[in-house]
Every structure is written in C-alpha cells, then in structure tokens.
Design an enzyme around this catalytic site. Structure first.
Site, PDB file in Angstrom:
ATOM      1  N   LYS A 123       0.695  -1.173   0.035  1.00  0.00           N
ATOM      2  CA  LYS A 123      -0.143   0.078   0.172  1.00  0.00           C
ATOM      3  C   LYS A 123       0.955   1.229   0.213  1.00  0.00           C
ATOM      4  O   LYS A 123       0.630   2.311  -0.392  1.00  0.00           O
ATOM      5  CB  LYS A 123      -1.096  -0.065   1.001  1.00  0.00           C
ATOM      6  N   ASP A 124       1.988   1.144   0.294  1.00  0.00           N
ATOM      7  CA  ASP A 124       3.101   2.323   0.278  1.00  0.00           C
ATOM      8  C   ASP A 124       3.896   2.478  -1.002  1.00  0.00           C
ATOM      9  O   ASP A 124       4.705   3.400  -1.294  1.00  0.00           O
ATOM     10  CB  ASP A 124       3.974   2.203   1.502  1.00  0.00           C
ATOM     11  N   ARG A 154      -8.111   8.754   2.106  1.00  0.00           N
ATOM     12  CA  ARG A 154      -8.908   7.612   1.723  1.00  0.00           C
ATOM     13  C   ARG A 154      -9.960   7.287   2.999  1.00  0.00           C
ATOM     14  O   ARG A 154     -11.051   7.510   2.992  1.00  0.00           O
ATOM     15  CB  ARG A 154      -8.347   6.208   1.490  1.00  0.00           C
ATOM     16  N   ARG A 155      -9.061   7.302   4.185  1.00  0.00           N
ATOM     17  CA  ARG A 155     -10.205   7.346   5.490  1.00  0.00           C
ATOM     18  C   ARG A 155     -10.850   8.576   5.648  1.00  0.00           C
ATOM     19  O   ARG A 155     -12.128   8.249   6.369  1.00  0.00           O
ATOM     20  CB  ARG A 155      -8.927   7.011   6.612  1.00  0.00           C
ATOM     21  N   ARG A 194      -0.026  11.821  12.135  1.00  0.00           N
ATOM     22  CA  ARG A 194       0.989  10.976  11.234  1.00  0.00           C
ATOM     23  C   ARG A 194       2.054  10.402  12.122  1.00  0.00           C
ATOM     24  O   ARG A 194       1.751  10.518  13.438  1.00  0.00           O
ATOM     25  CB  ARG A 194       1.543  11.720  10.082  1.00  0.00           C
ATOM     26  N   GLY A 195       2.700   9.347  11.614  1.00  0.00           N
ATOM     27  CA  GLY A 195       3.738   8.760  12.578  1.00  0.00           C
ATOM     28  C   GLY A 195       3.489   7.251  12.559  1.00  0.00           C
ATOM     29  O   GLY A 195       2.408   6.946  12.003  1.00  0.00           O
ATOM     30  N   ASN A 196       4.428   6.544  12.905  1.00  0.00           N
ATOM     31  CA  ASN A 196       4.095   5.151  12.819  1.00  0.00           C
ATOM     32  C   ASN A 196       2.989   4.628  13.810  1.00  0.00           C
ATOM     33  O   ASN A 196       2.409   5.442  14.782  1.00  0.00           O
ATOM     34  CB  ASN A 196       5.297   4.487  13.209  1.00  0.00           C
ATOM     35  N   ARG A 203       1.152   6.839  17.174  1.00  0.00           N
ATOM     36  CA  ARG A 203      -0.491   7.281  17.021  1.00  0.00           C
ATOM     37  C   ARG A 203      -1.068   6.626  18.416  1.00  0.00           C
ATOM     38  O   ARG A 203      -1.841   7.450  18.959  1.00  0.00           O
ATOM     39  CB  ARG A 203      -0.926   6.897  15.846  1.00  0.00           C
ATOM     40  N   CYS A 257      -1.530  12.023  -4.533  1.00  0.00           N
ATOM     41  CA  CYS A 257      -1.355  11.836  -3.238  1.00  0.00           C
ATOM     42  C   CYS A 257      -2.707  12.457  -2.427  1.00  0.00           C
ATOM     43  O   CYS A 257      -2.724  11.995  -1.139  1.00  0.00           O
ATOM     44  CB  CYS A 257       0.175  12.525  -2.599  1.00  0.00           C
TER      45      CYS A 257
HETATM   46  N1  PBG Z   1       0.872   4.221   5.900  1.00  0.00           N
HETATM   47  C1  PBG Z   1       1.693   3.371   6.827  1.00  0.00           C
HETATM   48  C2  PBG Z   1       1.187   1.824   6.866  1.00  0.00           C
HETATM   49  N2  PBG Z   1       1.689   1.301   5.487  1.00  0.00           N
HETATM   50  C3  PBG Z   1       0.966   0.094   5.808  1.00  0.00           C
HETATM   51  C4  PBG Z   1       0.339  -0.086   6.811  1.00  0.00           C
HETATM   52  C5  PBG Z   1      -0.541  -1.204   7.358  1.00  0.00           C
HETATM   53  C6  PBG Z   1      -0.346  -2.550   6.849  1.00  0.00           C
HETATM   54  C7  PBG Z   1      -0.859  -2.674   5.262  1.00  0.00           C
HETATM   55  O1  PBG Z   1      -2.017  -2.462   4.770  1.00  0.00           O
HETATM   56  O2  PBG Z   1       0.104  -3.518   4.630  1.00  0.00           O
HETATM   57  C8  PBG Z   1       0.197   0.913   7.435  1.00  0.00           C
HETATM   58  C9  PBG Z   1      -0.228   1.625   8.760  1.00  0.00           C
HETATM   59  C10 PBG Z   1      -1.898   1.881   8.731  1.00  0.00           C
HETATM   60  O3  PBG Z   1      -2.291   2.178   7.588  1.00  0.00           O
HETATM   61  O4  PBG Z   1      -2.416   1.767   9.865  1.00  0.00           O
END
Ligand code: PBG
Length: 294
Positions: free
Chosen positions: A68-69, A118-119, A136-138, A142, A229
């Site tokens: 997804k990234d 998206r959310r 943001r942040g990991n 969060r 983006c």
């Molecule tokens: N952008 C950060 C990211 N990249 C992938 C995931 C989750 C794991 C995935 O879907 O593979 C996340 C965290 C989130 O969205 O909560």
C-alpha cells in the site's frame, strides 16, 4: 512494524530456503521522518525511495514493502522487480478508542486521528458526526498520542496493529463496505534487482499465487486511474472459486459526498484492473481526481 515484517520474511525464508543467510539492514525513510502531510513531501514513494536506491546500488539485495506504500501510478524503479507477494493479512481498517465504543456510537465532534485521504473521505461519508484530525507517525506513536488524549480515537490497519503486537487495542473492525481498503492492503511485497537471479529465485518461493493476481489487478486499477497523493481511491480484489477474480474500485471526493464505484470479475488480473478503471473513468473519475488540489 517494518522490523516485524522483515522477521516474518526471514522466518518464512528459513523454512523454504534454509541455505540462504540473511542480515537485516534497517532504514528510516523520509515518510517516517516527516510529521506533516505526505502530499507536502514532494513526489511519491516517501516510504520507498531510500530503499529503492539502496537496492539498485547493491547495499541491500531484498526490500520488504507494504504494497500500500508502493506508488502504483508509475512502473517500479528501473532495474528492480517484485519477486513475490506474501499471503495476505487482514485488509480491513480498525477503530481504536479507550472507551470501547463503535465508530457509529462516537459522540458528535469526536476527534478521530488519521491523515489518510481515503479514510477521511469515508469518515465524512459514513460517519459525518465525527471530525477527522490529521495525525501521522508510525502506529506505535499514534497509539501513544491517543493515550495522551490528543485524539479520541484512531483509524489504523488491522494488519498493522497485528504486526506490532497490539491487536487487543482494536475496538471495532470496520467492514470493507464502510471503509473500503487501499490498493495493496495487507500485502507484503519482496522487491529484488531484476538481474539478481539467486535472490529472485529464493524470494519467489515465498510468494502466494492468489495474492500475486489480486495485487496485479489492484495495482493496474491504480495505474490506469493515475491518482495523486490527495486523491481518495480505494479498492480490493478477491480470488473467487475457479480462478475467477473480482475487483471493486471506489473514487471519492475529499469530503466523501461524491463516490464513484465499479465492480467487475474476470479471469485475467490485468484485464480486470483496466476494466474497473475504465468503468470509473466513464463515470467521471478523471475530473473528480484532477479537480482535487494536489
Ligand atoms: N502508511 C503506513 C502503513 N503502511 C501499511 C500499513 C498497514 C499494513 C498494510 O496494509 O500493509 C500502514 C499503517 C496503517 O495504515 O495503519
């Protein structure tokens, strides 16, 4: 999360290819470092570009990415290929809040931390009583901000919470109907240099054929749509019986008031991705996407 993902790959590799010796090289990417909106970081690939460079330069031989990234609007970096996609984790998003109430039960004005367009769009559409607050942040940081009271609730991927060992924090798992997942949700991809036959072959043993097809269909949809983006795009493929594949795609306005939706099935992932993208484009996806400031 990234380190847990690498350990999963090492564990699976140790079973399938015990002859392969691995060493972990950890990276902090610009996406990890930047606390502001990702759209202000300039260009895509905030979570991948430093790793792409290391792979191409030969400082690493294998990259583990959340698909997804990985930008889907352009080809993967020259000289690199994805050798495998691992078996898929949960693709859904989760609500986390200390009170333990569902999203529909959050009081008016409740602050839900998320920076994902998206959310934000789908919150606006389905749960207009709450307020999306940029965060943001990991995932660990969060959760810490939630605990510190900066927000009332969080939206995070179920798979991410599982990978960091915090699935018990989940208050509600949201259905894909109310919170359609991002392209590549729950999929880990293994990227190698295209000419590194030995690593390609070893990484290839970890691949899940159904997830390969699902990811190909989803990423073709994203590629044809050419989002940016700030464009809220969602969608997911499902492997059906008999080799059939289905794909749902949705494009939202930033506030979620407008939604375009398409659903198709096909035997071929590329045909399917193009078909769903075309159906969305016929409904006006180009104007909707390009009309969003970015
Ligand atoms: N952008 C950060 C990211 N990249 C992938 C995931 C989750 C794991 C995935 O879907 O593979 C996340 C965290 C989130 O969205 O909560």
């Amino acid at each position: 999360m990234a380190l847990a993902q690498v350990e999963r790959v090492r564990g699976e590799l140790a079973v399938k290819r015990p002859d392969v010796v691995t060493e972990v090289v950890a990276f902090t990417t610009s996406g990890d470092r930047w606390a502001g909106a990702l759209s202000e970081l300039g260009g895509k690939g905030a979570f991948t570009k430093e790793i792409d460079r290391a792979l191409v330069d030969g400082r690493i031989d294998l990259a583990v990415h959340c698909m997804k990234d990985v930008p889907g609007d352009r080809p993967v970096p020259a000289g690199t290929v994805f050798a495998a996609y691992l078996a898929r984790d949960d693709i859904r998003d989760a609500l986390v809040n200390p009170v333990g109430v569902r999203l529909a039960e959050l009081p008016a004005g409740a602050r839900v931390g998320t920076s994902a367009v998206r959310r934000v769009a789908q919150l606006g559409r389905e749960f207009p009583q709450v307020e999306a607050v940029p965060l943001r942040g990991n995932a660990n940081s969060r959760l810490a901000k939630l605990d510190a009271g900066e927000v009332d609730a969080l939206l995070l991927a179920v798979s991410g919470l599982e990978r960091i060992g915090q699935p018990e924090r989940i208050t509600e798992v949201l259905s894909v109907d109310v919170m359609c997942p991002p392209i590549g949700a729950g999929v880990l991809g293994l990227q190698c240099r295209a000419d590194d036959v030995a690593t390609l072959e070893a990484a290839g043993t970890l691949g899940d054929p159904d997830v390969w097809r699902e990811t190909a269909a989803e990423r073709m949809l994203l590629h044809v749509l050419q989002g940016h983006c700030n464009s809220p795009i969602a969608g997911y493929a499902v492997s059906e019986a008999g080799g059939r594949l289905s794909l749902r795609g949705r494009v939202f306005s930033p506030d979620g008031k407008r939604v375009l939706e398409a659903f198709e099935t096909d035997d071929d992932p590329v045909t399917l991705g193009v078909a769903v993208a075309l159906a969305l484009l016929r409904q006006g996806a180009r104007g909707l996407i390009d009309g969003i400031p970015h």
